[in-house]
Design an enzyme around this catalytic site. Structure first.
Site, PDB file in Angstrom:
ATOM      1  CE  LYS A 185      -2.949   2.865   2.558  1.00  0.00           C
ATOM      2  NZ  LYS A 185      -3.655   3.204   3.989  1.00  0.00           N
TER       3      LYS A 185
ATOM      4  N   GLY B  55      -8.243   9.299  10.050  1.00  0.00           N
ATOM      5  CA  GLY B  55      -8.654   9.098  11.304  1.00  0.00           C
ATOM      6  C   GLY B  55      -9.665  10.284  11.834  1.00  0.00           C
TER       7      GLY B  55
ATOM      8  CB  ALA C  49      -8.524   7.740   4.927  1.00  0.00           C
ATOM      9  N   GLY C  50     -11.377   7.911   6.730  1.00  0.00           N
ATOM     10  CA  GLY C  50     -12.358   8.806   7.118  1.00  0.00           C
ATOM     11  C   GLY C  50     -13.512   7.856   7.660  1.00  0.00           C
TER      12      GLY C  50
ATOM     13  CB  THR D 110      -8.797   5.531  13.231  1.00  0.00           C
ATOM     14  OG1 THR D 110      -7.370   5.826  12.815  1.00  0.00           O
ATOM     15  CG2 THR D 110      -8.991   6.357  14.579  1.00  0.00           C
TER      16      THR D 110
END
Length: 261
Positions: free
Chosen positions: A101, A162, A188-189, A211
């Site tokens: 990644k 995050g 992400a998010g 996260t």
């Protein structure tokens, strides 16, 4: 369903990919990942020991490569050169493992991707024989450029890493999905299960998160919720939602033969 996620020629049952950071210990990491059903597990090489620090606890003792596909990532890298160097180290540590990644960050506050450096690193890594899954901005043009370079999966952010803000621009994601010939995964998010379900309903091939699970009040329970949300979102996408009807209604029960009519 016989509906595998195929990345770099390998089929996976789960469309949920998870990270390994921010858990209280390795035991909780493994328990949460088991609950998630994830088969691909991403590891930040700059922050987690997978053998580069002899004598320290090794994550691979908890997440053995024969059970999970380890996806080394370049979290913490701000230049193409650092990212390439980090993934070459990971390939050595993982005995020639090619699936990686790539993320090249623009600044430490937003963690937004630096796209010029990301494109530069992607080109180098693909030429060097890596199978590159790439974190990128939700820019349809640059996403297509990464695919044309040869990346095996495109991973636009839903919102900042995050942040837990969910999908802020579904229209850009749809443009990327509609134009892509390789898997598109939200990276992400994501903050909660509904965010993951929405990503899958939009047509994403998978979701990568860390996260949202690790920072939950009960990480193992949240991992289980995310697993179900990704599965439900995928089924809803394949089933095809009903069309939206503005300013009109359509009763679900029969309108013929009503009592008293």
């Amino acid at each position: 369903m016989n509906d595998p996620l195929v990345i770099a020629g390998k089929a996976y049952t789960s469309r949920l990919l998870v990270g390994t950071g921010k858990y209280k210990d390795f035991a909780e990491t493994r328990e949460a990942i088991d609950a998630s059903g994830a088969e691909i597990v991403t590891v930040a090489i700059r922050r987690t020991n997978i053998g580069q620090n002899p004598g320290e606890p090794n994550l691979l003792d908890v997440l053995p490569p024969e059970r999970f596909t380890i996806l080394p990532n370049t979290a913490g890298c701000y230049t193409a050169d650092d990212a390439v160097r980090t993934l070459r180290l990971a390939r050595e540590l993982l005995d020639g493992h090619a699936l990686v990644k790539l993320e090249v960050l623009g600044d430490p506050r937003s963690l937004f991707p630096n796209m010029p450096e990301t494109l530069k690193a992607a080109e180098t890594l693909v030429k060097d024989g890596f199978d590159v899954m790439v974190y990128c901005a939700d820019d349809p043009i640059q996403a297509k450029m990464l695919e044309d370079i040869g990346c095996c999966a495109i991973m636009p952010l839903a919102s900042l890493i995050g942040s837990g803000m969910g999908i802020l621009n579904p229209w850009n994601l749809r443009l990327i999905i509609d134009n892509a010939k390789v898997p598109v995964l939200v990276d992400a998010g994501v903050g909660t299960a509904s965010d993951a379900a929405i990503a899958m309903e939009l047509g994403c091939d998978g979701v990568l998160m860390n996260t949202a699970i690790a920072a939950a009040g009960k990480p193992v329970m949240m991992a289980s919720a995310m697993r179900k949300a990704v599965e439900a979102g995928r089924e809803a996408f394949l089933a095809g939602r009903m069309p939206r009807k503005f300013y009109s209604a359509d009763p679900s029960s029969p309108t013929q033969g009503l009592i008293g009519s």
